[in-house]
Design a protein around this motif. Structure first.
Motif, PDB file in Angstrom:
ATOM      1  N   VAL A  57     -24.621  -7.086  -6.641  1.00  0.00           N
ATOM      2  CA  VAL A  57     -25.815  -7.723  -7.211  1.00  0.00           C
ATOM      3  C   VAL A  57     -26.010  -9.112  -6.627  1.00  0.00           C
ATOM      4  CG1 VAL A  57     -26.811  -8.586  -9.290  1.00  0.00           C
ATOM      5  CG2 VAL A  57     -26.100  -6.244  -9.077  1.00  0.00           C
ATOM      6  N   VAL A  58     -24.952  -9.973  -6.564  1.00  0.00           N
ATOM      7  CA  VAL A  58     -25.200 -11.303  -6.142  1.00  0.00           C
ATOM      8  C   VAL A  58     -25.361 -11.344  -4.558  1.00  0.00           C
ATOM      9  CG1 VAL A  58     -23.601 -13.297  -5.236  1.00  0.00           C
ATOM     10  CG2 VAL A  58     -23.433 -12.355  -7.599  1.00  0.00           C
ATOM     11  N   LEU A  73     -27.678   0.834  -7.962  1.00  0.00           N
ATOM     12  CA  LEU A  73     -26.861   0.796  -9.638  1.00  0.00           C
ATOM     13  C   LEU A  73     -27.662   1.181 -10.579  1.00  0.00           C
ATOM     14  CD1 LEU A  73     -24.938  -2.662  -8.931  1.00  0.00           C
ATOM     15  CD2 LEU A  73     -24.116  -0.135  -8.634  1.00  0.00           C
ATOM     16  N   SER A  74     -27.074   1.858 -11.644  1.00  0.00           N
ATOM     17  CA  SER A  74     -27.965   2.340 -12.593  1.00  0.00           C
ATOM     18  C   SER A  74     -28.463   1.056 -13.481  1.00  0.00           C
ATOM     19  CB  SER A  74     -26.966   3.112 -13.789  1.00  0.00           C
ATOM     20  OG  SER A  74     -25.966   2.395 -14.241  1.00  0.00           O
ATOM     21  N   GLN A  75     -29.438   1.079 -14.401  1.00  0.00           N
ATOM     22  CA  GLN A  75     -30.096  -0.045 -15.009  1.00  0.00           C
ATOM     23  C   GLN A  75     -28.880  -0.637 -15.985  1.00  0.00           C
ATOM     24  OE1 GLN A  75     -33.741   0.773 -16.896  1.00  0.00           O
ATOM     25  NE2 GLN A  75     -34.788   1.318 -15.468  1.00  0.00           N
ATOM     26  N   LYS A  76     -27.936   0.159 -16.635  1.00  0.00           N
ATOM     27  CA  LYS A  76     -27.064  -0.113 -17.379  1.00  0.00           C
ATOM     28  C   LYS A  76     -25.956  -1.246 -16.726  1.00  0.00           C
ATOM     29  CE  LYS A  76     -23.407   1.371 -20.661  1.00  0.00           C
ATOM     30  NZ  LYS A  76     -22.862   2.424 -21.271  1.00  0.00           N
ATOM     31  N   GLN A  77     -25.600  -0.741 -15.471  1.00  0.00           N
ATOM     32  CA  GLN A  77     -24.795  -1.592 -14.667  1.00  0.00           C
ATOM     33  C   GLN A  77     -25.264  -2.790 -14.324  1.00  0.00           C
ATOM     34  OE1 GLN A  77     -24.108   1.635 -11.647  1.00  0.00           O
ATOM     35  NE2 GLN A  77     -21.884   1.482 -12.108  1.00  0.00           N
ATOM     36  N   VAL A  78     -26.609  -2.766 -13.859  1.00  0.00           N
ATOM     37  CA  VAL A  78     -27.142  -3.934 -13.432  1.00  0.00           C
ATOM     38  C   VAL A  78     -27.480  -5.111 -14.439  1.00  0.00           C
ATOM     39  CG1 VAL A  78     -29.523  -4.924 -12.550  1.00  0.00           C
ATOM     40  CG2 VAL A  78     -28.581  -2.849 -11.473  1.00  0.00           C
ATOM     41  N   ARG A  79     -27.846  -4.316 -15.656  1.00  0.00           N
ATOM     42  CA  ARG A  79     -28.008  -5.204 -16.794  1.00  0.00           C
ATOM     43  C   ARG A  79     -26.802  -6.090 -17.151  1.00  0.00           C
ATOM     44  NH1 ARG A  79     -29.429  -1.354 -20.337  1.00  0.00           N
ATOM     45  NH2 ARG A  79     -31.643  -1.535 -19.265  1.00  0.00           N
ATOM     46  N   LEU A  80     -25.444  -5.125 -17.142  1.00  0.00           N
ATOM     47  CA  LEU A  80     -24.433  -5.957 -17.385  1.00  0.00           C
ATOM     48  C   LEU A  80     -23.987  -6.889 -16.373  1.00  0.00           C
ATOM     49  CD1 LEU A  80     -21.600  -6.007 -19.014  1.00  0.00           C
ATOM     50  CD2 LEU A  80     -20.928  -4.114 -17.446  1.00  0.00           C
TER      51      LEU A  80
END
Length: 501
Positions: A25-26, A46-53
């Motif tokens: 993400v970085v 990545l999934s939305q849950k992973q990106v949100r985390l």
């Protein structure tokens, strides 16, 4: 400062601390500068849950920021400098331990570990950690008092209201005006470490160390006193301090220096003013003498000293002689350099060429005529300090990247042995003091060759970590030097005229 080396180093730091997903993400945000939530999801796969985390972790640790797009949705960006500041975290902890003791050290450790942490979580964690590791009993009141001291010294700051990561792309937030009107409970205050304050403190330490090494211990203590006075009177980002009088310095000096009269202090002050580093400038005679500390000139002197040490190590003493002449005279022709440095023409040409190819020096063409003919053109050498500072800072980051990669590789190659050692230490920690035989049996499970290998790994990683810390300290010098140069350049630009009403 978003070069490929900085991006790789930031990614490696995040990967080592938070894992692969956060590093992905970085890296994506570094490439895109700003991106909405759905853009990050599609760009990183990545999934939305992973990106949100991952975004939540970045926001909590102060290197990912949220801003509103004109169309109303949130955009996320990353601050590389905030990630690179993590290299200096060990020096932050050591600094606080020396200044304020064990309790403040644990407070800073907990805040750095969590990025941002609530008061109601910070104090109990600190008390439990002190009780477990240091065997020190501390009450809530004492820990809170230590925290207030750190806040007053601006090493810790209270966080503003945080934006939350949106669900998909449809998050809603209450207006700041409504949040400001709500009453905030003391236990709900959130804290974070001020990296900028630590940077300025380490800048002051470098200045004091330079004066102490060159002029003596008392000169360093006098400068340290003046820096403490300037903290109260000057803006943190100012290129020079507010005016400090000799009377203020005399009344604040530590008694163990045995400077009993203003006349003696004036002698020390004039020695510091006349020093070639020009850190201290006398601006008047009010109050026994008025002085300012020129931070910009101080960091320039320290940057030049670092550059000279590197020239000596890489090119030799004769090249250092030429380099110092160019620093002193700014522009010189090759013939002038040969005469002033007393170096033969052939040697001077080779030394100048070596420094020129490594971009430590550059040339300026000054033509007598408009046709720029070579026979009627002067070729002057100079040291482009600002460009050289950026180049050497980049080289420092490259070296840190190599050291970190090597350390991670060593730990990865010896992972099985390190995991075994960790499990044994965990078992031994659970045994009581009267179970010495069992402890000896568990320790005997490690063979002599494994013990030697573990010791070798420990020595190698310690050397690499020390190298990283030393390079991080040098990088701070270049950061400050380039920041002050940029500030001075911007302040010298003509200001736009406002239209008359």
């Amino acid at each position: 400062m978003k070069t490929s080396v900085c991006a790789q180093l930031a990614s490696l730091i995040v990967k080592e601390t938070f894992g692969d997903c956060v590093a992905d993400v970085v890296l994506y945000l570094i490439r895109k500068v700003k991106s909405p939530f759905r853009g990050v999801c599609s760009g990183t796969k990545l999934s939305q849950k992973q990106v949100r985390l991952c975004l939540t972790i970045g926001i909590q640790h102060n290197y990912i920021f949220v801003s509103k797009h004109p169309r109303g949705f949130n955009e996320y960006s990353v601050d590389i400098n905030a990630i690179l500041h993590r290299l200096r975290y060990p020096s932050y902890v050591y600094c606080i331990k020396l200044l304020y003791g064990n309790v403040s050290e644990v407070l800073i450790e907990e805040i750095l570990h969590h990025g941002q942490i609530l008061h109601s979580q910070l104090i109990p964690r600190t008390i439990n950690k002190l009780k477990k590791n240091v065997k020190e009993q501390v009450s809530n009141v004492e820990a809170t008092e230590k925290l207030e001291v750190l806040i007053k010294a601006r090493f810790v700051e209270i966080c503003p209201d945080m934006e939350t990561v949106e669900e998909g792309d449809s998050g809603s937030h209450s207006p700041p005006s409504k949040r400001a009107r709500t009453e905030i409970n003391y236990n709900d205050r959130c804290y974070r470490v001020s990296s900028l304050r630590f940077s300025y403190y380490h800048r002051d330490l470098q200045m004091v160390e330079a004066f102490t090494r060159k002029l003596g211990h008392k000169h360093g203590e006098i400068l340290s006193t003046m820096l403490r006075l300037s903290e109260v009177k000057s803006a943190p980002a100012a290129t020079e301090s507010a005016v400090i009088t000799s009377n203020e310095v005399f009344n604040t000096l530590p008694q163990h220096l045995c400077i009993t009269s203003r006349a003696v202090l004036d002698v020390y002050m004039m020695t510091m003013v006349n020093d070639e580093m020009k850190m201290l400038v006398k601006v008047g005679d009010d109050g026994g003498g008025s002085y300012i500390i020129d931070y910009s000139q101080a960091m320039t002197a320290l940057a030049i000293a670092n550059a000279e040490a590197l020239v000596l190590e890489r090119f030799g003493s004769k090249s250092l002689r030429l380099f110092r002449l160019l620093i002193l005279k700014q522009h010189l022709e090759q013939k002038q350099l040969e005469e002033m440095a007393m170096i033969p023409t052939k040697d001077a040409k080779q030394l100048l060429y070596n420094m020129y190819t490594h971009r430590f020096i550059s040339t300026t063409d000054i033509s007598k005529t408009a046709d720029h003919a070579a026979s009627r053109t002067f070729y002057c050498f100079k040291v482009p300090m600002e460009h050289l500072g950026g180049q050497l800072r980049e080289a420092n980051y490259k070296s840190i990247l190599n050291l970190m990669s090597k350390r991670i590789q060593i730990l990865s190659d010896n992972r099985r042995l390190l995991d075994k050692q960790q499990k044994m230490e965990a078992i031994i920690a659970t045994l009581g003091e009267d179970e010495a035989d069992q402890k000896a049996e568990i320790e005997a499970m490690t063979t002599p060759s494994e013990q030697q290998q573990l010791q070798a790994v420990k020595n190698q990683t310690n050397r690499l970590e020390n190298g990283e810390l030393q390079l991080a300290s040098t990088t701070l010098t270049w950061d400050m030097f380039l920041t002050y140069k940029s500030t001075k350049r911007l302040s010298s630009l003509p200001q736009p005229k406002t239209a008359a009403k």
